[in-house]
Design a protein around this motif. Structure first.
Motif, PDB file in Angstrom:
ATOM      1  N   UNK A 233       0.727  -1.129   0.044  1.00  0.00           N
ATOM      2  CA  UNK A 233       0.201   0.071  -0.047  1.00  0.00           C
ATOM      3  C   UNK A 233       1.039   1.334  -0.011  1.00  0.00           C
ATOM      4  N   UNK A 234       0.280   2.212  -0.840  1.00  0.00           N
ATOM      5  CA  UNK A 234       1.188   3.484  -0.974  1.00  0.00           C
ATOM      6  C   UNK A 234       0.395   4.679  -0.793  1.00  0.00           C
ATOM      7  N   UNK A 235       0.654   5.598   0.217  1.00  0.00           N
ATOM      8  CA  UNK A 235      -0.183   6.845   0.246  1.00  0.00           C
ATOM      9  C   UNK A 235       0.254   7.902  -0.775  1.00  0.00           C
ATOM     10  N   UNK A 236      -0.188   8.123  -1.869  1.00  0.00           N
ATOM     11  CA  UNK A 236       0.155   9.153  -3.087  1.00  0.00           C
ATOM     12  C   UNK A 236       0.101  10.531  -2.334  1.00  0.00           C
ATOM     13  N   UNK A 237      -0.756  10.749  -1.674  1.00  0.00           N
ATOM     14  CA  UNK A 237      -1.126  12.172  -0.902  1.00  0.00           C
ATOM     15  C   UNK A 237      -1.867  11.700   0.567  1.00  0.00           C
ATOM     16  N   UNK A 238      -2.019  12.855   1.101  1.00  0.00           N
ATOM     17  CA  UNK A 238      -2.739  12.622   2.541  1.00  0.00           C
ATOM     18  C   UNK A 238      -4.291  12.239   2.290  1.00  0.00           C
ATOM     19  N   UNK A 239      -4.664  12.314   0.928  1.00  0.00           N
ATOM     20  CA  UNK A 239      -6.135  12.051   0.633  1.00  0.00           C
ATOM     21  C   UNK A 239      -6.350  10.427  -0.001  1.00  0.00           C
ATOM     22  N   UNK A 240      -5.124  10.293  -0.657  1.00  0.00           N
ATOM     23  CA  UNK A 240      -5.504   8.846  -1.680  1.00  0.00           C
ATOM     24  C   UNK A 240      -4.238   7.874  -1.364  1.00  0.00           C
ATOM     25  N   UNK A 241      -4.678   6.493  -1.144  1.00  0.00           N
ATOM     26  CA  UNK A 241      -3.924   5.467  -1.141  1.00  0.00           C
ATOM     27  C   UNK A 241      -4.258   4.446  -2.052  1.00  0.00           C
ATOM     28  N   UNK A 242      -3.310   3.763  -2.777  1.00  0.00           N
ATOM     29  CA  UNK A 242      -3.487   2.673  -3.613  1.00  0.00           C
ATOM     30  C   UNK A 242      -2.828   1.499  -2.927  1.00  0.00           C
ATOM     31  N   UNK A 243      -3.417   0.330  -3.259  1.00  0.00           N
ATOM     32  CA  UNK A 243      -2.952  -0.771  -2.690  1.00  0.00           C
ATOM     33  C   UNK A 243      -3.108  -2.011  -3.595  1.00  0.00           C
ATOM     34  N   UNK A 244      -2.106  -3.180  -3.402  1.00  0.00           N
ATOM     35  CA  UNK A 244      -2.223  -4.422  -4.643  1.00  0.00           C
ATOM     36  C   UNK A 244      -1.986  -5.615  -3.567  1.00  0.00           C
ATOM     37  N   UNK A 245      -2.460  -6.737  -3.884  1.00  0.00           N
ATOM     38  CA  UNK A 245      -2.331  -7.896  -2.970  1.00  0.00           C
ATOM     39  C   UNK A 245      -2.272  -8.955  -3.843  1.00  0.00           C
ATOM     40  N   UNK A 246      -1.597 -10.036  -3.714  1.00  0.00           N
ATOM     41  CA  UNK A 246      -1.538 -11.293  -4.385  1.00  0.00           C
ATOM     42  C   UNK A 246      -1.947 -12.266  -3.268  1.00  0.00           C
ATOM     43  N   UNK A 247      -2.945 -13.303  -3.519  1.00  0.00           N
ATOM     44  CA  UNK A 247      -3.172 -14.409  -2.786  1.00  0.00           C
ATOM     45  C   UNK A 247      -2.803 -15.679  -3.417  1.00  0.00           C
ATOM     46  N   UNK A 248      -2.058 -16.457  -2.623  1.00  0.00           N
ATOM     47  CA  UNK A 248      -1.779 -17.773  -3.285  1.00  0.00           C
ATOM     48  C   UNK A 248      -2.352 -18.841  -2.444  1.00  0.00           C
ATOM     49  N   UNK A 249      -3.357 -19.524  -3.088  1.00  0.00           N
ATOM     50  CA  UNK A 249      -4.042 -20.626  -2.405  1.00  0.00           C
ATOM     51  C   UNK A 249      -3.655 -22.131  -2.938  1.00  0.00           C
TER      52      UNK A 249
END
Length: 406
Positions: A260-276
């Motif tokens: 997760x990365x906070x691009x500003x005080x208002x916006x956060x972008x996140x990514x995740x992988x789940x290996x099952x």
């Protein structure tokens, strides 16, 4: 009569297919659901007990509580190959829930407990549909209890672990085909244990990384109950009025990695992988305590494959009192195309999520989420019974939760 034995055994298989799922919808936190079911790189207070115990120690307040429910409205549609015949499930509404409570015992250590329902479903096809000899209806309920401890090594690293205690019950009812024309009931309860461990990293104030591993849990039913009723007297000796069975199925381990990365005080972008690790589900063995020439134990292939789920999501903080979220993920089916059963119709699935949090007063958050899953239409077959056709699924899951910290 050999065919009838196979049908009876397949009824038993339904119990465990519903438990396994073939797909996972992790409804253990409304904030995480709204952002694409991404949880490992976030420290959302007590709900981190499930998503990443390592981030629990980064909770901002001394105490944190969270509870919620997510009604599930799901349908599956079947169309027979080469004809206009269709059938559709009429499933009752599922109501998975969660509750978490956590507190800091020192500045660096937090403890908590979670109660949640990661598995549980009801599947109801029309009693007279074309696949009635594979499945008519089932009901399954499971509850997980997870005591957890988390330690913040420094201001950049947190570690956590929890003991997952799973308890569940299942009941299946259905009619038997000619020449028996009777009724079958199967029920059982079981308890099993696993674990959940997590690592939380904050390389900077803007960048967060999470890693979580939830272990395989082997669910075993021992001395479950079977009942055959309304059996013709000529066949009664083969289908006893009461009996017992043993069976087991491994619920797969999960390895999750999120950023997760906070691009500003208002916006956060996140990514995740789940290996099952679905490959642990190779086959299903049913052991009936009373065997005879009509009712024998059986080993049925499933041959699931490991799957990789990719998730992306974002959060926009409209104001101090209102946060909005959205997400998307793709969940490929782990099922084998030769052994596809309609007990749980698991297809390649695209999912879309929305979320909203309203904080009317300090410490209180009212969390809303919406999840829609589209199982991509596909032709599937269960070769042992030469039963196949085209399947499509659609699921709507609204959710509401409340979080409170102080």
């Amino acid at each position: 009569m050999r065919k009838l034995t196979s049908l009876v055994l397949l009824m038993a298989f339904v119990v465990f297919e519903a438990m396994a799922g073939g797909y996972q919808v992790r409804l253990q936190g409304q904030k995480q659901t709204g952002i694409g079911l991404i949880g490992t790189p976030f420290a959302y207070g007590a709900s981190s007990i499930f998503y990443n115990p390592g981030s629990l120690s980064f909770m901002k307040d001394k105490y944190s509580f969270s509870a919620g429910v997510s009604p599930i409205f799901a349908t599956a549609v079947f169309r027979a190959a080469g004809s206009d015949y269709t059938a559709e499930t009429d499933n009752p509404t599922g109501t998975p829930f969660y509750f978490y409570g956590a507190g800091k015992i020192t500045d660096d250590m937090s403890v908590g407990v979670g109660v949640y329902t990661p598995f549980g479903s009801s599947v109801t096809w029309d009693p007279d549909w074309a696949g009635q000899y594979l499945i008519q209806d089932i009901s399954l309920q499971t509850i997980f209890i997870q005591p957890t401890v988390s330690y913040q090594i420094n201001d950049k690293i947190g570690l956590g672990a929890g003991l997952a205690i799973a308890t569940g019950g299942v009941e299946l009812n259905r009619s038997l085909p000619s020449p028996v024309n009777g009724h079958f009931n199967m029920s059982g309860n079981t308890t099993a244990m696993g674990f959940n461990v997590g690592l939380y990293l904050k390389p900077s104030e803007k960048f967060k990384v999470g890693v979580d591993y939830r272990s395989k849990i082997t669910m075993k039913i021992e001395n479950g109950d079977t009942k055959f009723t309304d059996i013709p007297s000529a066949l009664a000796e083969y289908f006893p009025a009461s009996g017992n069975f043993n069976a087991e199925l491994p619920l797969p381990a999960n390895l999750d990695v999120g950023l997760a990365y906070d691009f500003s005080d208002k916006f956060t972008l996140a990514a995740e992988i789940n290996y099952v690790f679905w490959s642990v589900y190779d086959s299903l063995i049913i052991d009936f305590k009373e065997n005879n020439e009509r009712l024998a134990d059986s080993r049925n292939p499933r041959e699931y494959q490991n799957s990789l789920i990719i998730r992306v999501g974002g959060e926009y903080r409209i104001s101090d009192k209102l946060h909005a979220r959205a997400g998307f993920y793709y969940d490929p089916t782990p099922t084998n195309e030769k052994y596809f059963t309609p007990e749980t119709v698991s297809l390649n699935t695209m999912a879309f999520t929305l979320g909203l949090s309203f904080m009317p007063v300090e410490g209180l958050s009212i969390d809303l989420s919406y999840l829609q899953l589209e199982g991509l239409e596909d032709d599937r077959t269960y070769e042992p019974d030469n039963f196949g056709g085209t399947y499509h699924t659609r699921t709507f899951i609204p959710g509401i939760g409340v979080s409170y910290s102080f």
